[in-house]
Design a protein around this motif. Structure first.
Motif, PDB file in Angstrom:
ATOM      1  N   GLY A   1       0.811  -1.218   0.000  1.00  0.00           N
ATOM      2  CA  GLY A   1       0.000   0.000   0.000  1.00  0.00           C
ATOM      3  C   GLY A   1       0.845   1.269   0.000  1.00  0.00           C
ATOM      4  O   GLY A   1       0.592   2.202  -0.774  1.00  0.00           O
ATOM      5  N   ALA A   2       1.873   1.296   0.838  1.00  0.00           N
ATOM      6  CA  ALA A   2       2.703   2.502   0.959  1.00  0.00           C
ATOM      7  C   ALA A   2       3.487   2.736  -0.336  1.00  0.00           C
ATOM      8  O   ALA A   2       3.508   3.849  -0.876  1.00  0.00           O
ATOM      9  N   ALA A   3       4.116   1.668  -0.848  1.00  0.00           N
ATOM     10  CA  ALA A   3       4.940   1.809  -2.055  1.00  0.00           C
ATOM     11  C   ALA A   3       4.083   2.197  -3.268  1.00  0.00           C
ATOM     12  O   ALA A   3       4.515   2.975  -4.124  1.00  0.00           O
TER      13      ALA A   3
ATOM     14  N   LEU B   1      11.017  -2.577  -7.151  1.00  0.00           N
ATOM     15  CA  LEU B   1      11.524  -3.895  -6.782  1.00  0.00           C
ATOM     16  C   LEU B   1      10.660  -4.496  -5.680  1.00  0.00           C
ATOM     17  O   LEU B   1      10.413  -3.842  -4.659  1.00  0.00           O
ATOM     18  N   ASN B   2      10.260  -5.743  -5.878  1.00  0.00           N
ATOM     19  CA  ASN B   2       9.451  -6.391  -4.849  1.00  0.00           C
ATOM     20  C   ASN B   2       9.779  -7.874  -4.790  1.00  0.00           C
ATOM     21  O   ASN B   2      10.147  -8.476  -5.795  1.00  0.00           O
ATOM     22  N   ARG B   3       9.653  -8.425  -3.568  1.00  0.00           N
ATOM     23  CA  ARG B   3       9.859  -9.873  -3.387  1.00  0.00           C
ATOM     24  C   ARG B   3       8.925 -10.647  -4.310  1.00  0.00           C
ATOM     25  O   ARG B   3       9.326 -11.582  -4.979  1.00  0.00           O
ATOM     26  N   THR B   4       7.663 -10.210  -4.364  1.00  0.00           N
ATOM     27  CA  THR B   4       6.676 -10.882  -5.213  1.00  0.00           C
ATOM     28  C   THR B   4       6.508 -10.069  -6.499  1.00  0.00           C
ATOM     29  O   THR B   4       5.919  -8.994  -6.478  1.00  0.00           O
ATOM     30  N   LEU B   5       7.057 -10.593  -7.597  1.00  0.00           N
ATOM     31  CA  LEU B   5       7.064  -9.842  -8.854  1.00  0.00           C
ATOM     32  C   LEU B   5       5.647  -9.502  -9.327  1.00  0.00           C
ATOM     33  O   LEU B   5       5.403  -8.388  -9.804  1.00  0.00           O
ATOM     34  N   GLU B   6       4.718 -10.435  -9.179  1.00  0.00           N
ATOM     35  CA  GLU B   6       3.352 -10.215  -9.680  1.00  0.00           C
ATOM     36  C   GLU B   6       2.724  -8.965  -9.074  1.00  0.00           C
ATOM     37  O   GLU B   6       2.024  -8.235  -9.755  1.00  0.00           O
ATOM     38  N   LYS B   7       2.999  -8.739  -7.787  1.00  0.00           N
ATOM     39  CA  LYS B   7       2.417  -7.561  -7.137  1.00  0.00           C
ATOM     40  C   LYS B   7       2.995  -6.279  -7.731  1.00  0.00           C
ATOM     41  O   LYS B   7       2.277  -5.307  -7.975  1.00  0.00           O
ATOM     42  N   ALA B   8       4.305  -6.280  -7.966  1.00  0.00           N
ATOM     43  CA  ALA B   8       4.950  -5.099  -8.552  1.00  0.00           C
ATOM     44  C   ALA B   8       4.411  -4.868  -9.965  1.00  0.00           C
ATOM     45  O   ALA B   8       4.163  -3.727 -10.370  1.00  0.00           O
TER      46      ALA B   8
HETATM   47  P1  ATR Z   1       2.117  -1.300   3.655  1.00  0.00           P
HETATM   48  O1  ATR Z   1       0.682  -0.934   3.680  1.00  0.00           O
HETATM   49  O2  ATR Z   1       2.904  -0.816   4.843  1.00  0.00           O
HETATM   50  O3  ATR Z   1       2.782  -0.973   2.375  1.00  0.00           O
HETATM   51  P2  ATR Z   1       1.835  -4.037   2.809  1.00  0.00           P
HETATM   52  O4  ATR Z   1       0.814  -3.582   1.834  1.00  0.00           O
HETATM   53  O5  ATR Z   1       1.571  -5.248   3.634  1.00  0.00           O
HETATM   54  O6  ATR Z   1       2.166  -2.901   3.862  1.00  0.00           O
HETATM   55  O7  ATR Z   1       3.216  -4.217   2.005  1.00  0.00           O
HETATM   56  C1  ATR Z   1       4.364  -4.744   2.602  1.00  0.00           C
HETATM   57  C2  ATR Z   1       5.537  -4.668   1.620  1.00  0.00           C
HETATM   58  O8  ATR Z   1       6.712  -5.162   2.288  1.00  0.00           O
HETATM   59  C3  ATR Z   1       5.366  -5.537   0.384  1.00  0.00           C
HETATM   60  O9  ATR Z   1       6.066  -4.949  -0.695  1.00  0.00           O
HETATM   61  C4  ATR Z   1       6.034  -6.843   0.825  1.00  0.00           C
HETATM   62  O10 ATR Z   1       6.492  -7.651  -0.236  1.00  0.00           O
HETATM   63  P3  ATR Z   1       5.518  -8.761  -0.904  1.00  0.00           P
HETATM   64  O11 ATR Z   1       4.598  -7.988  -1.818  1.00  0.00           O
HETATM   65  O12 ATR Z   1       6.410  -9.683  -1.637  1.00  0.00           O
HETATM   66  O13 ATR Z   1       4.778  -9.419   0.226  1.00  0.00           O
HETATM   67  C5  ATR Z   1       7.209  -6.308   1.578  1.00  0.00           C
HETATM   68  N1  ATR Z   1       7.738  -7.282   2.537  1.00  0.00           N
HETATM   69  C6  ATR Z   1       7.222  -7.602   3.749  1.00  0.00           C
HETATM   70  N2  ATR Z   1       7.995  -8.529   4.358  1.00  0.00           N
HETATM   71  C7  ATR Z   1       9.022  -8.803   3.499  1.00  0.00           C
HETATM   72  C8  ATR Z   1      10.172  -9.652   3.560  1.00  0.00           C
HETATM   73  N3  ATR Z   1      10.437 -10.421   4.627  1.00  0.00           N
HETATM   74  N4  ATR Z   1      11.016  -9.653   2.499  1.00  0.00           N
HETATM   75  C9  ATR Z   1      10.783  -8.872   1.424  1.00  0.00           C
HETATM   76  N5  ATR Z   1       9.731  -8.046   1.314  1.00  0.00           N
HETATM   77  C10 ATR Z   1       8.869  -8.007   2.339  1.00  0.00           C
END
Ligand code: ATR
Length: 296
Positions: A134-136, A154-161
């Motif tokens: 949400g924040a990003a 850049l994101n751990r889960t590519l699909e979300k990015a």
């Molecule tokens: P917010 O509203 O604070 O942005 P969120 O929507 O839950 O919270 O998003 C959390 C972010 O932190 C996501 O980008 C998440 O990556 P994923 O989309 O892959 O879940 C990332 N994040 C949280 N824990 C992580 C971890 N251990 N390693 C890498 N990324 C992480």
């Protein structure tokens, strides 16, 4: 300040609200600027946001801030919504407007003003944005709206990015956001980047974690901005600084989202001197006296 028959009330709705720093922001500004205003936290139970907003209207509250988990849910309770907040899909500030409230997102304008106050630009910049939550997602909008040249998301889960990039690129009509898997960061072209840390990694109590550890990544970063301010200096910030970059935490973003809300509620301009006084009190409350940028 004396509370009397003319005192106006502003507040924060969310759940939980116990640890908020927002009362410091608004009550300090009211005191310094001589406004007859108080700001209080209101915990709101799940499923009762509409009631809370209707109650605020009935009580003629001057304005409300909205925090987790209601920033999206509150949109259904508004009379009007600002364009940026509409695009982001999140509202953190409600301002009275003819028989209801208009919703704004001062988090993003706050981040922008915090960056400007540190001399950081988005216009024409190459940005690396860590995270796609949400924040990003909101930061991605801000970057495009303010004219960033390219944003590597850049994101751990590519699909979300990918999903966020598609949405932001489509809504803004610009092809700026490039999604990438976190571990592929070495594919980002050589250059000097502004990196914005928008994941929850590094947040207390897991303060010894950073979402990327590789030296080769930090060598590309000339400025790092973490949205986290607890801990005061995140591991991400320490890694940026260790590679010669300047590093900032998220407290100024919190400060300026409040300052902008205060300006909207009162139709005033808050001076940098008053903003700095508020910032000093917030730092004191967090038990901080040293500025992380002093060491950069
Ligand atoms: P917010 O509203 O604070 O942005 P969120 O929507 O839950 O919270 O998003 C959390 C972010 O932190 C996501 O980008 C998440 O990556 P994923 O989309 O892959 O879940 C990332 N994040 C949280 N824990 C992580 C971890 N251990 N390693 C890498 N990324 C992480």
């Amino acid at each position: 300040m004396e509370i009397n028959g003319r005192t106006r009330t502003c507040g924060l709705i969310g759940n939980p609200v116990e640890h908020t720093l927002s009362p410091i922001i608004h009550n300090t500004l009211a005191e310094r600027m001589g406004h007859n205003l108080v700001y209080v936290p209101f915990p709101v139970e799940e499923g009762r946001v509409a009631e809370a907003v209707a109650g605020a209207r009935a009580l003629h509250l001057l304005g409300l801030n909205v925090t987790v988990p209601y920033k999206s849910e509150v949109i259904a309770c508004l009379r009007e919504i600002d364009a940026l907040a509409q695009n982001i899909g999140a509202v953190n500030t409600l301002v009275e407007c003819g028989g209801g409230y208009k919703g704004y997102n001062t988090d993003m304008e706050g981040l922008y003003r915090a960056m400007r106050s540190e001399g950081i630009r988005l216009e024409g910049e190459s940005v690396i944005l860590l995270g796609a939550g949400g924040a990003a997602r909101a930061v991605a909008y801000l970057c495009v709206v303010k004219g960033a040249e390219r944003v590597w998301m850049l994101n751990r889960t590519l699909e979300k990015a990918r999903a966020v990039a598609d949405e932001v690129n489509e809504k803004t009509g610009r092809d700026v956001i490039c999604p990438m898997r976190m571990e592929d960061h070495h594919e980002i072209p050589a250059g000097r980047y502004l990196a914005i840390q928008g994941t929850s990694v590094g947040l207390a109590p897991r303060t010894e974690e950073a979402v990327i550890e590789d030296d080769s990544f930090y060598e590309k970063v000339y400025t790092g901005f973490d949205l986290i301010y607890n801990p005061w200096e995140t591991r991400f910030m320490r890694l940026v600084a260790a590679h010669g970059g300047r590093a900032y935490n998220g407290l100024k973003m919190l400060l300026y989202q409040g300052v902008i809300a205060y300006e909207l509620w009162n139709g005033v301009q808050v001076s940098e001197e008053d903003a700095q006084a508020v910032y000093d009190r917030m730092r004191e409350r967090l038990g901080q006296t040293e500025n992380p940028t002093d060491r950069a």
